[in-house]
Scaffold this active site. Structure first.
Site, PDB file in Angstrom:
ATOM      1  N   GLU A  78       0.819  -1.219   0.000  1.00  0.00           N
ATOM      2  CA  GLU A  78       0.000   0.000   0.000  1.00  0.00           C
ATOM      3  C   GLU A  78       0.850   1.266   0.000  1.00  0.00           C
ATOM      4  O   GLU A  78       0.548   2.211  -0.730  1.00  0.00           O
ATOM      5  CB  GLU A  78      -0.933   0.016   1.224  1.00  0.00           C
ATOM      6  CG  GLU A  78      -1.739   1.309   1.292  1.00  0.00           C
ATOM      7  CD  GLU A  78      -2.824   1.303   2.349  1.00  0.00           C
ATOM      8  OE1 GLU A  78      -2.757   0.508   3.300  1.00  0.00           O
ATOM      9  OE2 GLU A  78      -3.739   2.123   2.209  1.00  0.00           O
ATOM     10  N   ILE A 107      -0.390  -1.800   7.854  1.00  0.00           N
ATOM     11  CA  ILE A 107      -1.370  -1.640   8.952  1.00  0.00           C
ATOM     12  C   ILE A 107      -2.743  -1.525   8.310  1.00  0.00           C
ATOM     13  O   ILE A 107      -3.022  -0.552   7.600  1.00  0.00           O
ATOM     14  CB  ILE A 107      -1.125  -0.377   9.809  1.00  0.00           C
ATOM     15  CG1 ILE A 107       0.298  -0.348  10.374  1.00  0.00           C
ATOM     16  CG2 ILE A 107      -2.154  -0.330  10.953  1.00  0.00           C
ATOM     17  CD1 ILE A 107       0.584   0.880  11.266  1.00  0.00           C
ATOM     18  N   ASP A 108      -3.594  -2.504   8.533  1.00  0.00           N
ATOM     19  CA  ASP A 108      -4.979  -2.385   8.084  1.00  0.00           C
ATOM     20  C   ASP A 108      -5.788  -1.975   9.311  1.00  0.00           C
ATOM     21  O   ASP A 108      -5.944  -2.761  10.247  1.00  0.00           O
ATOM     22  CB  ASP A 108      -5.496  -3.709   7.507  1.00  0.00           C
ATOM     23  CG  ASP A 108      -6.884  -3.511   6.903  1.00  0.00           C
ATOM     24  OD1 ASP A 108      -7.031  -2.624   6.042  1.00  0.00           O
ATOM     25  OD2 ASP A 108      -7.813  -4.212   7.321  1.00  0.00           O
ATOM     26  N   THR A 110      -5.533   1.791  10.122  1.00  0.00           N
ATOM     27  CA  THR A 110      -4.669   2.897  10.563  1.00  0.00           C
ATOM     28  C   THR A 110      -5.421   3.889  11.446  1.00  0.00           C
ATOM     29  O   THR A 110      -4.860   4.407  12.418  1.00  0.00           O
ATOM     30  CB  THR A 110      -4.065   3.599   9.327  1.00  0.00           C
ATOM     31  OG1 THR A 110      -3.212   2.671   8.675  1.00  0.00           O
ATOM     32  CG2 THR A 110      -3.250   4.822   9.706  1.00  0.00           C
ATOM     33  N   ASP A 233      -6.160  -5.017   1.012  1.00  0.00           N
ATOM     34  CA  ASP A 233      -7.112  -5.161   2.129  1.00  0.00           C
ATOM     35  C   ASP A 233      -7.720  -6.563   2.135  1.00  0.00           C
ATOM     36  O   ASP A 233      -8.135  -7.058   3.177  1.00  0.00           O
ATOM     37  CB  ASP A 233      -8.291  -4.175   1.988  1.00  0.00           C
ATOM     38  CG  ASP A 233      -7.867  -2.728   1.950  1.00  0.00           C
ATOM     39  OD1 ASP A 233      -7.119  -2.314   2.853  1.00  0.00           O
ATOM     40  OD2 ASP A 233      -8.292  -1.998   1.016  1.00  0.00           O
TER      41      ASP A 233
HETATM   42  C1  IPD Z   1      -8.961   0.609   5.795  1.00  0.00           C
HETATM   43  C2  IPD Z   1      -9.562  -0.434   6.693  1.00  0.00           C
HETATM   44  C3  IPD Z   1     -11.000  -0.091   7.002  1.00  0.00           C
HETATM   45  C4  IPD Z   1     -11.814   0.061   5.764  1.00  0.00           C
HETATM   46  C5  IPD Z   1     -11.184   1.069   4.830  1.00  0.00           C
HETATM   47  C6  IPD Z   1      -9.731   0.676   4.531  1.00  0.00           C
HETATM   48  P1  IPD Z   1      -6.340   1.190   6.047  1.00  0.00           P
HETATM   49  O1  IPD Z   1      -7.604   0.305   5.489  1.00  0.00           O
HETATM   50  O2  IPD Z   1      -9.534  -1.703   6.098  1.00  0.00           O
HETATM   51  O3  IPD Z   1     -11.603  -1.101   7.773  1.00  0.00           O
HETATM   52  O4  IPD Z   1     -13.108   0.472   6.111  1.00  0.00           O
HETATM   53  O5  IPD Z   1     -11.918   1.094   3.659  1.00  0.00           O
HETATM   54  O6  IPD Z   1      -9.158   1.647   3.693  1.00  0.00           O
HETATM   55  O7  IPD Z   1      -6.406   2.502   5.352  1.00  0.00           O
HETATM   56  O8  IPD Z   1      -6.468   1.294   7.497  1.00  0.00           O
HETATM   57  O9  IPD Z   1      -5.208   0.347   5.583  1.00  0.00           O
HETATM   58 CA    CA Z   2      -6.197  -1.350   4.429  1.00  0.00          CA
HETATM   59 CA    CA Z   3      -3.003   0.301   5.469  1.00  0.00          CA
END
Ligand code: IPD
Ligand code: CA
Ligand code: CA
Length: 279
Positions: A78, A107-108, A110, A233
């Site tokens: 990412e 980090i999923d 963030t 994701d």
């Molecule tokens: C997010 C998380 C979140 C989801 C967002 C994503 P990130 O990823 O997965 O649960 O609702 O659409 O973008 O930005 O924290 O890697």
């Molecule tokens: Ca993510």
């Molecule tokens: Ca992320």
């Protein structure tokens, strides 16, 4: 396939997974030590889409390990891609048919991480010519490491996991996410929630798509759906769900592929009903 080829494949497969597990554990330990302490919080596509120095540092750590073991492999991470859906599509297009591609979300969750809310994960998948063959999602807060290998099942700390038994939406606990694109995607997501909420037992929105997928695999959630996600994701969690006996498609019920951004993942039994409710 000769014995020699079969043996080679097995050994290689094991070492891919071992490296993925090792990276996830290291990355998780690092990010946990920084929970709620990010100092450099930056806006990406909108104030709802953030990145910190810990996201970037974690991805660098993971990239170094991949390069050490597999210098010829490609990486779709990412933090190596410009923000926004179009840049993500192009970055995926550039690598999707390569022999081995590691797909990494350092980090999923963030937003949770920034706020010190312990629901976030590291998500690492390995695709071989476009097909996901290894998926690892690690939750450092609970020290839960979810691992799947294509054709070999899904596990948390060595214990096999399975999707939940619910047959109907009425008894289902499902999850979704609030999209970062508040202009075009949020109105659609709100309509979907309005349609799904009266039909299910309840809805959760924890803020980590990868962890939601791992929870579907572990039978803690019956299903999950979210629009406008990226390959990083979904890829690892998708394999967890499939290997735990569940089903993953796009929101029209078409089979999963790395290009899928609007995802629906369930125990299989409620899949058609969930898709009917969100369409
Ligand atoms: C997010 C998380 C979140 C989801 C967002 C994503 P990130 O990823 O997965 O649960 O609702 O659409 O973008 O930005 O924290 O890697
Ligand atoms: Ca993510
Ligand atoms: Ca992320």
């Amino acid at each position: 396939m000769s014995n020699h080829e079969r043996e080679t494949y097995t050994v290689t497969g094991k070492s891919f997974t071992a490296v993925a597990v090792n990276m996830a554990a290291k990355a998780g330990e690092y990010m946990k030590s920084k929970l709620g302490q990010a100092t450099d919080v930056r806006v990406k596509t909108s104030p709802h889409d953030l990145v910190t120095e810990v996201d970037k540092g974690t991805e660098i750590l993971i990239r170094k390990i991949i390069h050490t073991y597999f210098p010829t492999h490609d990486i779709l991470g990412e933090e190596g891609v410009e923000p926004g859906a179009e840049a993500s599509r192009l970055a995926l297009e550039a690598v999707k048919d390569r022999e081995y591609v590691w797909i990494v979300d350092p980090i999923d969750g963030t937003t949770n991480f920034i706020h010190g809310l312990p629901f976030y994960s590291v998500s690492i998948a390995l695709a071989h010519r476009g097909e996901v063959i290894v998926g690892v999602v690690y939750d450092p807060s609970r020290d839960e490491l979810f691992v799947a290998e294509k054709g070999k099942g899904a596990y948390v700390h060595g214990k096999r996991i399975q999707v939940s038994p619910e047959e109907e939406l009425a008894g289902s606990l499902v999850a979704t996410g609030f999209p970062t694109d508040r202009q075009h995607v949020l109105p659609l997501a709100l309509k979907q929630i309005e349609s799904v909420a009266p039909r299910v037992r309840n809805i959760r929105a924890g803020g980590s798509a990868a962890l939601h997928l791992a929870y579907v695999a572990a039978g803690r959630l019956t299903g999950f759906w979210e629009a406008n996600l990226n390959a990083w994701d979904i890829a690892a969690g998708m394999l967890l769900v499939q290997e735990a006996g569940g089903k993953v498609t796009d929101m029209n019920g078409e089979p999963y592929g790395l290009h899928v951004r609007d995802v629906a993942a369930t125990n299989g039994r409620i899949h058609d009903d969930l898709i009917a409710a969100i369409r």
